[in-house]
Scaffold this active site. Sequence first.
Site, PDB file in Angstrom:
ATOM      1  N   ILE A 233       3.018  -7.589  -5.019  1.00 22.33           N
ATOM      2  CA  ILE A 233       2.432  -6.395  -4.416  1.00 22.33           C
ATOM      3  C   ILE A 233       0.997  -6.748  -4.055  1.00 22.33           C
ATOM      4  CG2 ILE A 233       1.847  -3.970  -4.765  1.00 22.33           C
ATOM      5  CD1 ILE A 233       4.062  -3.901  -6.907  1.00 22.33           C
ATOM      6  N   ASP A 352      14.383   4.100 -10.205  1.00 24.38           N
ATOM      7  CA  ASP A 352      13.670   3.215 -11.131  1.00 24.38           C
ATOM      8  C   ASP A 352      12.416   3.874 -11.698  1.00 24.38           C
ATOM      9  OD1 ASP A 352      13.229   0.893 -12.582  1.00 24.38           O
ATOM     10  OD2 ASP A 352      12.110  -0.082 -10.981  1.00 24.38           O
TER      11      ASP A 352
END
Length: 799
Positions: A233, A352
């Site tokens: 990320i 998630d």
Amino acid sequence: MTPCIRCGGAIDAEGYCEDCGARAVPPAPFATGPVAMGPKVTAPSTAAPCAHCGGSIDAEGYCEDCGRRSVPAAGPASSNPPAAGPASNHPPTAGPASTTPPPAAAPCVHCGGAIDAEGYCEDCGRRAAPAALPSRPSTSSRRSTGRLGAGLADLPSVPVADPVSALMPDPAVPEADRHCTNGHPLAHVGRVTGFCPECGAPFDFTPALKPGDLVAGQYEIRGCLAHGGLGWIYLAADRNLDGKWVVLKGLLNTTDFAALAAAEAERRYLIAVDHPGIVKIHNFVQHRDTRDGTLHGYLVMEYIGGVSLADQLRAGLGERRGPVPPEWAIPCLLETLAAFDYLHNAGMVYCDLKPANLIQSGDRIRLIDLGAMRRIGDTGGDVWGTIGYQAPEINGDRFPDVASDLYTVGRTLAVLTLAFSPAMRTETGALAAAPLPPRPERYDESLYLFLERACHPDPASRFASAADMADQLTGVLRQIRAALDETPYPAVSAHFGPERGAYASAVSPDPTRVLAPAHPVQARRLLPAPLTDPADPAAVALAALAAEPPETAFPLVEALPRTPEARLAQVRLAAETGSERTDPLLIEAAAELGGDWRLDWYRGIAALGDPGRLPDAAYWFARVRAHLPGELAPLQALAISAEPGAAHHARVWRTDRGFTSAAFGLARGTGDFAALEAVPASSSSHAAARQALLAKLVRDPDVTLPDLKRAAVLLEGLTTLDRAEADLLEAELWRAAARVLQTESPDPQTILYRVPFTAEAVATAREAVLRRIAGRVPSPRVRWSVVGEANRVRPRTWL
């Protein structure tokens, strides 16, 4: 009408897109005029519409549609100086009496919010500086006003740090998280690139993007923020928006053109997600890896500065402060459930959820990392989740749905408030979900019941929807806050009507007791009744019969069509009247309606009619409470079926003063008559509470003159009593006054219920009220007894 600018869909009559559900906004996000939303109407106020979505702005300055703070409609670069006569290019002349305000500070470049005196945004908490430039972490201790948890939250504001300071100085994937594409562990390999010894699959755990790389000619990479399940990320600056911070997250790593087409479809529905509690997806871009020519896909998301709930939990445990307090954690998950409700209604599941994916920025909670999100009913592709949070039924045969999504909410709340490891090693060394730990001694009972249902292994036993789950969690929060703040937090129930009367509230005829003994059979018609589904065909007819006595309503309900609600109404009336048909009706209804929780409620109501079946009643009411842990009616029913039940009575009373049966239960079970003092004057049980308080004072063997004065005030306030009841209470007042005069000196200056506090005046008043009582007694024997008492207490005279 202009099509939706987000997806091109048609706009309905209310101004919302029929395809993506977003509100129609003008193409220019900072339009200076009013937003056109269908036929022109006269605005009730001069407030500009929300610059984010075009919605109406409420009195607090927040948009009623998207929830964000209103920003100046003219855009971030304009400020309106005060008008002072004709327009002029010359600066205003300063004078000793000048009251011209200083130029308004430019709004926040990140979200358009107002900037405080320290240079930080009041909405997002970030520093008011060009986003491309590094800024120092905020040291402000200011707490902005939030509206989390239905107004029940007092969440400490989290300062927002400079995003550059969050970059990883030496990006590296933890060895425990290293696996090849086929799932083989690589922690023992000892290098970050190479080939899997088990299957030969290539692996490379180094970031594909380096600082300075330009992605899609627009996003300049500044470094790595973290490593997730789908890869690295990255933090980047958007060159097209003056260096605004964005986040790039890997979504795809393949040269498969079919997969690229699937990614394009994912891009469309991810970008359509527009909710204030969910990170906004700005774009989907592709970038070719210079190392091997592989084409990578990236989601471009807004940057949300703040602290994850996982980091807050870790910090609290590290500083020995324990897990996240429930009164803080619950509002965060309520915000999450609002976001889930939006996603589920749009046909998507998040898949998630875990504490690491919830970011607190200021006093707002945002859901990040949409990489695992998928459509409901989609049976293709990989399913992403985290062991310990993912529902147990998710396997090769069952795919994520609403029930599995809500399971992750329960597990996240459990981890935050119980601080246990959600995953454990099995005997074979594999990771598996850890069971909920036993309830700690001081852990809130209602919250634990909520977690047990939310994390139930059977999907059918969990909450039916995010809205249903949020409703019960809000009820649990009300109970917790009421205990902490010592302030009631009542609310209208979505499942039960109000209490229909105060149970066991009558004053005892025995002068040695205050309240009459409780008989649970009386509670059958006083406890709240479950609400009727308004969509049922018989709902209107049942509402018309609600005021009828059960004996009268029973045959009328039987004449209605056999709808589910008509069937349940028959069962309720049979249970409340103690009919012999109750058990057969329950059996028939269970065959037709299955596991409707209301059948358990009526089984408990029926059991209240038999003193020997009170344990059965407690069992059924406990089942209802486990199903609806945020409701107070099951708690009140449990307290009645297992009296003294002081703990349940106390929880109900401190949460909602509308349950006056709980106040009488406390007085009856623990002698806490202070609860009766708090029965509101608007309650139908107010007079009964005052009578009980009066009886408590005058029947006390150690009654004092101040007690008598208080009792007289109570008696004077009971203006709704009929004369016969008032005379009985007055007789007790004078009897107690006579006892006090035996030990205290008379005081003619003290007036007690319009009578001087002297032996002669009290005796005269006592004689008069006894003779009035005797005149109403139908039994001659009892009347002679009362007259004899009046003769005995009358003052003695020489004439």
